[in-house]
Write a protein that holds these residues in place. Sequence first.
Motif, PDB file in Angstrom:
ATOM      1  N   UNK A   7      81.324  52.986  41.725  1.00 49.84           N
ATOM      2  CA  UNK A   7      80.554  53.717  40.729  1.00 49.84           C
ATOM      3  C   UNK A   7      79.738  52.746  39.893  1.00 49.84           C
ATOM      4  N   UNK A   8      78.497  53.085  39.667  1.00 51.73           N
ATOM      5  CA  UNK A   8      77.625  52.218  38.883  1.00 51.73           C
ATOM      6  C   UNK A   8      78.176  52.058  37.466  1.00 51.73           C
ATOM      7  N   UNK A   9      78.244  50.810  37.023  1.00 54.24           N
ATOM      8  CA  UNK A   9      78.714  50.544  35.671  1.00 54.24           C
ATOM      9  C   UNK A   9      80.208  50.585  35.503  1.00 54.24           C
ATOM     10  N   UNK A  10      80.960  50.638  36.601  1.00 59.72           N
ATOM     11  CA  UNK A  10      82.417  50.656  36.530  1.00 59.72           C
ATOM     12  C   UNK A  10      82.976  49.525  37.367  1.00 59.72           C
ATOM     13  N   UNK A  11      84.127  49.002  36.943  1.00 61.16           N
ATOM     14  CA  UNK A  11      84.692  47.852  37.626  1.00 61.16           C
ATOM     15  C   UNK A  11      85.531  48.217  38.829  1.00 61.16           C
ATOM     16  N   UNK A 197      81.981  33.860  33.425  1.00 64.14           N
ATOM     17  CA  UNK A 197      80.955  33.330  34.316  1.00 64.14           C
ATOM     18  C   UNK A 197      79.655  33.184  33.548  1.00 64.14           C
ATOM     19  N   UNK A 198      78.778  32.315  34.017  1.00 63.73           N
ATOM     20  CA  UNK A 198      77.433  32.207  33.450  1.00 63.73           C
ATOM     21  C   UNK A 198      76.429  33.062  34.216  1.00 63.73           C
ATOM     22  N   UNK A 199      76.867  33.646  35.315  1.00 66.65           N
ATOM     23  CA  UNK A 199      76.012  34.452  36.181  1.00 66.65           C
ATOM     24  C   UNK A 199      76.049  35.902  35.700  1.00 66.65           C
ATOM     25  N   UNK A 200      74.958  36.391  35.137  1.00 64.75           N
ATOM     26  CA  UNK A 200      74.930  37.750  34.585  1.00 64.75           C
ATOM     27  C   UNK A 200      75.164  38.799  35.661  1.00 64.75           C
ATOM     28  N   UNK A 201      74.646  38.559  36.864  1.00 68.00           N
ATOM     29  CA  UNK A 201      74.828  39.523  37.955  1.00 68.00           C
ATOM     30  C   UNK A 201      76.298  39.610  38.349  1.00 68.00           C
ATOM     31  N   UNK A 202      76.957  38.471  38.475  1.00 70.04           N
ATOM     32  CA  UNK A 202      78.375  38.457  38.799  1.00 70.04           C
ATOM     33  C   UNK A 202      79.182  39.109  37.679  1.00 70.04           C
ATOM     34  N   UNK A 203      78.805  38.817  36.438  1.00 66.47           N
ATOM     35  CA  UNK A 203      79.505  39.401  35.301  1.00 66.47           C
ATOM     36  C   UNK A 203      79.442  40.921  35.329  1.00 66.47           C
ATOM     37  N   UNK A 204      78.300  41.472  35.751  1.00 67.41           N
ATOM     38  CA  UNK A 204      78.175  42.936  35.820  1.00 67.41           C
ATOM     39  C   UNK A 204      79.117  43.531  36.864  1.00 67.41           C
ATOM     40  N   UNK A 205      79.449  42.763  37.898  1.00 71.73           N
ATOM     41  CA  UNK A 205      80.401  43.243  38.885  1.00 71.73           C
ATOM     42  C   UNK A 205      81.834  43.108  38.385  1.00 71.73           C
ATOM     43  N   UNK A 209      80.839  46.581  31.699  1.00 69.44           N
ATOM     44  CA  UNK A 209      80.367  47.052  30.397  1.00 69.44           C
ATOM     45  C   UNK A 209      80.686  46.080  29.260  1.00 69.44           C
ATOM     46  N   UNK A 210      80.993  44.862  29.620  1.00 65.20           N
ATOM     47  CA  UNK A 210      81.164  43.816  28.615  1.00 65.20           C
ATOM     48  C   UNK A 210      79.805  43.198  28.307  1.00 65.20           C
TER      49      UNK A 210
END
Length: 359
Positions: A7-11, A197-205, A209-210
Amino acid sequence: MASLIPSKGRGACSSQAPTRLGLPSRDADGDWLDVHDLVDGPVDKLRTTVTLENPKTIISFNRSPDIPFDRSINAYRGCEHGCIYCFARPTHAFHDLSPGLDFETKLFAKPTAAKLLRETLAKPGYRPEPIAMGTNTDPYQPIEARYLITRELLETCLEARHPVTITTKSDRVVRDLDLLTALAARNLVAVGISVTSLDAKLSRLLEPRAASPAKRLDALGALTDAGVPCHVSVAPVIPSITDSDLEGILAQAAARGVSAATWIIVRLPHEVAPLFREWLETHFPERAGKVMATIQSIRGGRDNDPRFGKRMRPEGVWADLYRRRVRLAMQRHGMGRPDIFLDCSQFRPPSAHGQLSLF
């Protein structure tokens, strides 16, 4: 597993039911729910719901030899940040809810928390020690903007001159800078901000929602500039997923004036392990085996080692390597471990119901 569509936006990738506490998994019984996703497609947006909870007490006491505090407060149950590795996920099973998607979408808020804290601090036999906030679920997760429970708790701590520590992965903490600076002026607060992480894309995965890594680092800089004792927590370190950023996170924090740091290897208790494995197979199938093999080498051959004295102390070659990397990076940037010695001597019991004393 790799066919799951998260689901988009969910871990979490699913609502896996826990098996420890008698919550059964749903069996196919021939009704329309069995083919819902095939006919209508998966639900692409989950709504967050918040249930108001009115507990009888708000401070949780513990005697664990592995953690440096004996009491804590959690203003919320569940956490909308949705961090897939969160060791608090299994607590949702006590509500007959999934530690997966339910944990990050079906939340509980405790609006009477400050009132309960006041009543506890006013008891004649109460003895102050630092209260830890954010040790289970994040006190500055998105719903704090609406409920302001964490802010009310800090106001009570300031009034009572009671020491408090905060752990978060949100830049929302700087919205309470007025209270934090007032507490810091009396040596009553310390803040830790987790950067994975410093990687924003990885952080979103990992933490959908942090706050972004850059916002968390900037929040550390704002706290440092305001004189609020704070440290960066490189937590958790996930082998072959986030470990390449270990030195970079420390360097970025040091560049913002942060002088202290901690780190923690990922822990996967109870239902967190299968949820994390599912996440790996969905997002990083090519390295899932390597990640879990490394984690197991650190945790005594298991996904998680729950033993006191072991659960917070990873062992083995990989653990030693991470320790060495952290030590060298901290030396390079003049950083040390956080020295948190908050002052309990200023404590003054508040009136139980918020009324001013005559004396």
